[in-house]
Write a protein that holds these residues in place. Structure first.
Motif, PDB file in Angstrom:
ATOM      1  N   TRP A  35     -56.615  32.715 -75.476  1.00 49.97           N
ATOM      2  CA  TRP A  35     -57.386  33.599 -76.245  1.00 49.97           C
ATOM      3  C   TRP A  35     -58.078  34.769 -75.295  1.00 49.97           C
ATOM      4  N   SER A  36     -57.969  36.028 -75.556  1.00 45.73           N
ATOM      5  CA  SER A  36     -58.490  37.247 -74.834  1.00 45.73           C
ATOM      6  C   SER A  36     -57.458  37.875 -73.865  1.00 45.73           C
ATOM      7  N   THR A  37     -56.562  37.009 -73.665  1.00 50.37           N
ATOM      8  CA  THR A  37     -55.514  37.728 -72.525  1.00 50.37           C
ATOM      9  C   THR A  37     -54.236  38.055 -73.024  1.00 50.37           C
ATOM     10  N   SER A  38     -53.793  38.320 -73.966  1.00 53.45           N
ATOM     11  CA  SER A  38     -52.557  38.837 -74.614  1.00 53.45           C
ATOM     12  C   SER A  38     -51.332  37.915 -74.031  1.00 53.45           C
ATOM     13  N   LYS A  39     -51.647  36.750 -73.723  1.00 51.84           N
ATOM     14  CA  LYS A  39     -50.736  35.929 -73.004  1.00 51.84           C
ATOM     15  C   LYS A  39     -50.280  34.470 -73.912  1.00 51.84           C
ATOM     16  N   VAL A  40     -49.088  34.165 -73.600  1.00 49.38           N
ATOM     17  CA  VAL A  40     -48.689  32.650 -73.753  1.00 49.38           C
ATOM     18  C   VAL A  40     -48.325  32.211 -72.356  1.00 49.38           C
ATOM     19  N   GLN A  41     -48.924  30.966 -72.090  1.00 45.55           N
ATOM     20  CA  GLN A  41     -48.584  30.190 -70.888  1.00 45.55           C
ATOM     21  C   GLN A  41     -47.753  29.154 -71.054  1.00 45.55           C
ATOM     22  N   MET A  42     -46.830  29.007 -70.184  1.00 45.92           N
ATOM     23  CA  MET A  42     -45.919  27.741 -70.163  1.00 45.92           C
ATOM     24  C   MET A  42     -46.440  26.992 -69.110  1.00 45.92           C
ATOM     25  N   PHE A  43     -46.722  25.624 -69.318  1.00 50.93           N
ATOM     26  CA  PHE A  43     -46.984  24.544 -68.209  1.00 50.93           C
ATOM     27  C   PHE A  43     -46.134  23.595 -68.299  1.00 50.93           C
ATOM     28  N   ASP A  44     -46.041  22.833 -67.048  1.00 49.88           N
ATOM     29  CA  ASP A  44     -45.342  21.523 -66.853  1.00 49.88           C
ATOM     30  C   ASP A  44     -46.278  20.361 -67.373  1.00 49.88           C
ATOM     31  N   LEU A  45     -45.980  19.636 -68.159  1.00 54.01           N
ATOM     32  CA  LEU A  45     -46.669  18.444 -68.549  1.00 54.01           C
ATOM     33  C   LEU A  45     -46.725  17.330 -67.551  1.00 54.01           C
ATOM     34  N   THR A  46     -45.932  17.196 -66.670  1.00 54.26           N
ATOM     35  CA  THR A  46     -45.806  16.330 -65.539  1.00 54.26           C
ATOM     36  C   THR A  46     -47.058  16.445 -64.493  1.00 54.26           C
ATOM     37  N   ASN A  47     -47.181  17.669 -64.249  1.00 54.22           N
ATOM     38  CA  ASN A  47     -48.162  17.989 -63.198  1.00 54.22           C
ATOM     39  C   ASN A  47     -49.245  19.051 -63.591  1.00 54.22           C
ATOM     40  N   GLY A  48     -49.122  19.651 -64.734  1.00 57.38           N
ATOM     41  CA  GLY A  48     -50.036  20.589 -65.184  1.00 57.38           C
ATOM     42  C   GLY A  48     -49.837  21.978 -64.456  1.00 57.38           C
ATOM     43  N   LYS A  49     -48.704  22.255 -63.854  1.00 55.17           N
ATOM     44  CA  LYS A  49     -48.312  23.451 -63.140  1.00 55.17           C
ATOM     45  C   LYS A  49     -48.102  24.612 -64.012  1.00 55.17           C
ATOM     46  N   LEU A  50     -48.652  25.722 -63.790  1.00 58.02           N
ATOM     47  CA  LEU A  50     -48.308  27.026 -64.494  1.00 58.02           C
ATOM     48  C   LEU A  50     -46.839  27.426 -64.245  1.00 58.02           C
ATOM     49  N   LEU A  51     -46.126  27.530 -65.106  1.00 56.38           N
ATOM     50  CA  LEU A  51     -44.512  27.879 -64.625  1.00 56.38           C
ATOM     51  C   LEU A  51     -44.180  29.251 -65.096  1.00 56.38           C
ATOM     52  N   LYS A  52     -44.873  29.878 -66.173  1.00 58.86           N
ATOM     53  CA  LYS A  52     -44.145  31.154 -66.720  1.00 58.86           C
ATOM     54  C   LYS A  52     -45.215  31.554 -67.759  1.00 58.86           C
ATOM     55  N   GLU A  53     -45.252  32.846 -67.753  1.00 62.24           N
ATOM     56  CA  GLU A  53     -46.088  33.726 -68.691  1.00 62.24           C
ATOM     57  C   GLU A  53     -45.289  34.559 -69.572  1.00 62.24           C
ATOM     58  N   PHE A  54     -45.836  34.712 -70.703  1.00 59.66           N
ATOM     59  CA  PHE A  54     -45.217  35.436 -71.655  1.00 59.66           C
ATOM     60  C   PHE A  54     -46.195  36.800 -72.068  1.00 59.66           C
ATOM     61  N   ILE A  55     -46.114  37.817 -71.759  1.00 57.87           N
ATOM     62  CA  ILE A  55     -47.170  38.928 -72.032  1.00 57.87           C
ATOM     63  C   ILE A  55     -46.713  39.651 -73.337  1.00 57.87           C
ATOM     64  N   LEU A  56     -47.879  39.810 -74.287  1.00 57.91           N
ATOM     65  CA  LEU A  56     -47.754  40.610 -75.444  1.00 57.91           C
ATOM     66  C   LEU A  56     -48.483  41.674 -75.153  1.00 57.91           C
ATOM     67  N   PRO A  57     -48.334  42.702 -75.906  1.00 55.98           N
ATOM     68  CA  PRO A  57     -48.974  44.195 -76.071  1.00 55.98           C
ATOM     69  C   PRO A  57     -50.349  43.868 -75.789  1.00 55.98           C
ATOM     70  N   GLU A  58     -51.068  44.695 -75.052  1.00 52.08           N
ATOM     71  CA  GLU A  58     -52.587  44.552 -74.478  1.00 52.08           C
ATOM     72  C   GLU A  58     -53.521  44.758 -75.769  1.00 52.08           C
ATOM     73  N   GLN A  59     -52.663  45.565 -77.019  1.00 59.48           N
ATOM     74  CA  GLN A  59     -53.562  45.901 -77.935  1.00 59.48           C
ATOM     75  C   GLN A  59     -53.859  44.717 -78.947  1.00 59.48           C
ATOM     76  N   THR A  60     -53.150  43.544 -78.537  1.00 59.96           N
ATOM     77  CA  THR A  60     -53.128  42.155 -79.259  1.00 59.96           C
ATOM     78  C   THR A  60     -53.817  41.261 -78.424  1.00 59.96           C
ATOM     79  N   PRO A  61     -55.235  41.377 -77.752  1.00 60.12           N
ATOM     80  CA  PRO A  61     -55.406  40.381 -76.627  1.00 60.12           C
ATOM     81  C   PRO A  61     -55.724  38.921 -77.263  1.00 60.12           C
ATOM     82  N   ARG A  62     -56.226  38.796 -78.907  1.00 58.63           N
ATOM     83  CA  ARG A  62     -56.741  37.519 -79.318  1.00 58.63           C
ATOM     84  C   ARG A  62     -55.525  36.859 -79.927  1.00 58.63           C
ATOM     85  N   VAL A  63     -54.568  36.184 -79.047  1.00 58.35           N
ATOM     86  CA  VAL A  63     -53.635  35.404 -79.320  1.00 58.35           C
ATOM     87  C   VAL A  63     -54.014  34.015 -79.732  1.00 58.35           C
TER      88      VAL A  63
END
Length: 286
Positions: A202-230
């Protein structure tokens, strides 16, 4: 099917009947057609029959012994899921919008067959997405939005929880309140990873992909900045569909200038390999 009860349902004019989460019920014959759904609403779990265009409450949150009537009145459904065996609906409640946000939210476990509600996690601000691990069908992942934490609960014991992901720590560069909101989970078949958690922040325009094994951030998907409230996401085959929220909603007077909030985005080919088309919500017993 559990018999319907005639419930004394409060319906004050000043409060809405929002829907926080939906649990599809597949038709017993075809197993690919949805004729009814259960859903978490303002006062409890409702059931909608599409053929009749009618719905009713099947159990009220105020029937939970640990919830006072006054407290239940201030709460609403947020997110939830069905346990792997289909026996329980877990639903998170938070302060309803007309009231101040307080740590009176909670996580409830609902057994529709026994017509029983238990409070299993108390004093939360915003309980959010809930998932189970595919390997043991017991370990739970619970989103604690305003603490910015994804908790891992081995064996499904909510009292013995471990911090798996600190979402704020993964968004500390320019966002004051990067709250983990709704999420989708996918269990890998490659033998290298146990699975991946896709979290709308929420508030970032992002979807983040994490590894369930260790909680590590693997990838980000960036949406248009006009819609920050994902706000939430789900898979349809290999594609990820992402919902967003409007800046404010006033049903009486639409003076809102937010023309982009409330959009639904499709991110194609997020997953690799042969991915079955199936719901992330399990079939509830009812």
């Amino acid at each position: 099917m559990a018999r319907m009860r005639q419930l004394s349902t409060p319906n004050p004019d000043e409060l809405k009947e929002p829907v926080g989460c939906i649990f599809p019920i597949l038709d017993g014959a075809s197993q690919n057609e949805i004729k009814q759904v259960l859903f978490g609403s303002k006062f409890g779990i409702g059931k909608l029959d599409f053929s009749k265009s009618e719905w009713e409450y099947v159990i009220l949150y105020s029937e939970c012994p640990e919830l006072s009537t006054d407290r239940a009145y201030k709460l609403r459904s947020n997110d939830g899921n069905v346990s792997p065996d289909g026996k329980y609906i877990y639903v998170g409640l938070m302060s309803d919008f007309p009231f101040d946000l307080e740590p009176i939210g909670c996580l409830l476990r609902v057994d529709l067959l026994a017509h029983k509600i238990e409070l299993v996690w108390n004093c939360l601000l915003i309980p959010n997405a809930i998932h189970w691990d595919e390997s043991d069908q017991k370990t739970m992942y619970v989103t604690d939005s305003l603490n910015f934490i994804i908790w891992k609960c081995p064996g499904g014991d909510l009292l013995k929880r471990d911090e798996l992901i600190d979402v704020k720590n993964s968004n500390n560069q320019s966002f004051e309140s990067p709250e983990p909101d709704g999420s989708a989970i996918w269990f890998s078949k490659d033998g290298k990873h146990s699975g991946f958690l896709f979290i709308t922040v929420w508030s970032t325009s992002k979807v983040q992909m994490f590894d369930l094994t260790n909680g590590k951030l693997l990838k980000e998907f960036i949406l248009p900045e006009q819609t920050p409230r994902v706000s939430c996401c789900c898979f349809v085959g290999k594609d990820l569909f992402v919902t967003t929220a409007n800046a404010e909603i006033n049903d009486a007077v639409r003076t809102n200038t937010d023309k982009n909030g409330g959009c639904i985005y499709r991110i194609p080919n997020v997953l690799d390999g042969n991915v079955p088309l199936e719901s992330t919500k399990r079939q509830p017993l009812h």
